[in-house]
Design a protein around this motif. Structure first.
Motif, mmCIF file in Angstrom:
data_model
loop_
_atom_site.group_PDB
_atom_site.id
_atom_site.type_symbol
_atom_site.label_atom_id
_atom_site.label_comp_id
_atom_site.label_asym_id
_atom_site.label_seq_id
_atom_site.Cartn_x
_atom_site.Cartn_y
_atom_site.Cartn_z
ATOM 1 N N UNK A 36 0.839 -1.212 0.000
ATOM 2 C CA UNK A 36 0.000 0.000 0.000
ATOM 3 C C UNK A 36 0.871 1.258 0.000
ATOM 4 N N UNK A 37 1.922 1.245 0.789
ATOM 5 C CA UNK A 37 2.773 2.437 0.891
ATOM 6 C C UNK A 37 3.537 2.718 -0.397
ATOM 7 N N UNK A 38 3.513 1.761 -1.310
ATOM 8 C CA UNK A 38 4.139 1.992 -2.604
ATOM 9 C C UNK A 38 3.098 2.376 -3.657
ATOM 10 N N UNK A 39 1.841 2.475 -3.258
ATOM 11 C CA UNK A 39 0.811 2.903 -4.207
ATOM 12 C C UNK A 39 -0.140 1.810 -4.647
ATOM 13 N N UNK A 40 -0.034 0.606 -4.044
ATOM 14 C CA UNK A 40 -0.912 -0.507 -4.429
ATOM 15 C C UNK A 40 -2.237 -0.374 -3.678
ATOM 16 N N UNK A 41 -3.345 -0.357 -4.407
ATOM 17 C CA UNK A 41 -4.658 -0.187 -3.779
ATOM 18 C C UNK A 41 -5.564 -1.410 -3.955
ATOM 19 N N UNK A 42 -5.174 -2.341 -4.821
ATOM 20 C CA UNK A 42 -5.933 -3.593 -4.997
ATOM 21 C C UNK A 42 -4.941 -4.752 -5.014
ATOM 22 N N UNK A 43 -5.237 -5.780 -4.216
ATOM 23 C CA UNK A 43 -4.322 -6.921 -4.106
ATOM 24 C C UNK A 43 -5.107 -8.222 -4.238
ATOM 25 N N UNK A 44 -4.634 -9.112 -5.088
ATOM 26 C CA UNK A 44 -5.184 -10.463 -5.145
ATOM 27 C C UNK A 44 -4.364 -11.311 -4.189
#
Ligand code: DI6
Ligand code: FE
Length: 435
Positions: free
Chosen positions: A160-168
């Motif tokens: 998330x802190x790197x910009x990821x907002x959706x994770x499978x």
């Protein structure tokens, strides 16, 4: 200008949790940014005539959890009247990154195995000797649900802190009814701890557990029963399997895929990672959302993906970590018009990375993707690999998931190796991280 009425009618949703916000939700303006919209001729939208959908001096208006307007700041609608205004200070604003393939829920680590591999043991040798995936299964079963949740949430926070907002997130380190269920439940719970979207995938067919040694077909039968129960509990968004000579055959995987189809669940596959096992062609007959890894994919396999419209999810972290030399057939996939996505494949054995930005660099350096292909691979094509049509681009009606980076151009982030240039992360219109 596209007003919210149009935006709402253009919205495609994948479920109630992603419905557009009511019109009385706050309007927020983001200005002073360079936009990478990833709009293109097919989708239309602002920036569609530029590489990366680039718009300098851009602005975005969000309404509640969704995007209401995207364009040049100089063309902002006069009646915009935002409730809040944010100056991006010249940052690059991109869609929230999407990590479309992870194994985030597990106990322990495999650093000792890494040392063994450096001394000459192969991944397959270690797996056949009861290590590899099975050593992580033992550590995962031994951990409590709260321990698994804390560790997996910490990993998701790094993303998330790197910009990821959706994770499978896949299961696959439990391999029993109880432990597979628990892994999926932990994956679901991460979305109650963090503002991200989690998509869960059942990967019971990751390895044959010791309880079923020599009885892989019985294990497939049993795991189909678990899948029905997990589905009834709402724990599963998709079904995956490891189709490989050290794991499951195409015929065995087809049996679980048939159950997935009956339940209305989409499928995806770990295919042709260590050998050409023919999994991709089988997965294509089930209209797989994606086939992942693909180093040993044949020309026939490429054609099968072309026909089924499956996304090719490339995983440069695993390629690198296994010191693989067989490259995925990128030119063939590209020539065949197969959409390319990228993911971390975060797992303790073959890809212990928590940087999707590093995967951009590796995909360009190792697989010769262009920086724009790499970017589309963690935005618009990653969304497709998850069957999500409401994100991955900056378009009116899409979810207001985005990231702001200290960069003037998206290619800078494919060029850098390491570092965390992410300045802010917005999930569903809310500012969730500000550095
Ligand atoms: N392929 C992989 O690279 C991971 N799973 C899979 O099917 C590796 C999983 C592990 O080694 O723990
Ligand atoms: Fe994987």
């Amino acid at each position: 200008m596209v007003d919210v009425g149009v935006a709402r009618s253009a919205l495609m949703t994948d479920g109630a949790e992603h419905m557009v916000a009511p019109v009385d939700m706050p309007r927020r303006l983001w200005r002073g940014v360079t936009l990478a919209t990833f709009a293109d001729a097919g989708s239309g939208g602002a920036g569609a005539d530029q590489p990366y959908g680039l718009i300098e001096n851009g602005a975005v208006i969000t309404q509640g959890s969704h995007i209401a307007w995207v364009g040049r700041e100089s063309e902002l609608p006069a009646q915009a009247a935002p409730d809040e205004e944010h100056d991006g200070g010249g940052a690059l604003l991109t869609p929230g990154l999407i990590d479309a393939h992870t194994h985030l829920v597990y106990g322990g680590d495999r650093a000792a195995e890494f040392e063994q591999r450096l001394q000459g043991a192969t991944y397959e040798d270690i797996a056949r000797a009861g290590g590899g995936i099975m050593s992580t299964v033992r550590a995962t079963r031994a951990a409590s649900e709260e321990e698994l949740l804390a560790q997996a949430t910490a990993r998701a926070t790094v993303l998330l802190h790197e910009g990821v907002t959706t994770i499978e997130i896949k299961s696959g380190y439990g391999l029993s009814a109880e432990h597979e269920r628990r892994s999926l439940a932990v994956a679901r719970r991460i979305a109650t701890q963090l503002p991200i979207t989690v998509r869960t995938t059942s990967l019971a067919l990751h390895a044959v557990p010791p309880e079923f040694a020599g009885r892989a077909d019985d294990y497939v039968t049993e795991s189909a029963r678990w899948l029905r129960a997990q589905h009834a509990e709402g724990l599963v968004d998709a079904v995956d399997a490891f189709c490989e000579r050290i794991a499951f055959s195409p015929a065995q995987v087809a049996r679980i895929f048939a159950v997935a189809r009956e339940l209305g669940l989409p499928v995806k596959l770990h295919a042709e990672q260590l050998s050409d096992s023919g999994g991709t062609a089988m997965a294509a007959t089930f209209d797989a959302l994606s086939c992942d890894h693909l180093e040993y994919l044949s020309a026939d396999g490429v054609q099968a993906m072309q026909r089924s419209g499956s996304v090719a999810v490339l995983l440069p972290g695993a390629y690198y970590m296994l010191r693989e030399t067989q490259l995925p057939p990128v030119a063939g996939l590209r020539g065949g018009g197969v959409a390319l996505a990228l993911a971390t494949d975060h797992n303790p054995g073959t890809s212990p990375t928590l940087s999707l930005l590093l995967m951009l660099n590796m995909a360009c350096t190792l697989f010769r993707l262009t920086p724009e292909e790499a970017w589309r691979g963690v935005t618009v094509h990653a969304a497709r690999a998850l069957g999500l049509r409401d994100r991955g681009r900056l378009l009116p009606g899409m979810r207001a998931d985005f990231a702001l980076f200290d960069a003037g151009h998206p290619r800078e982030l494919a060029y850098r190796i390491g570092g965390t240039p992410c300045r802010r992360v917005i999930c569903g219109g809310q500012d969730v991280r500000r550095s």
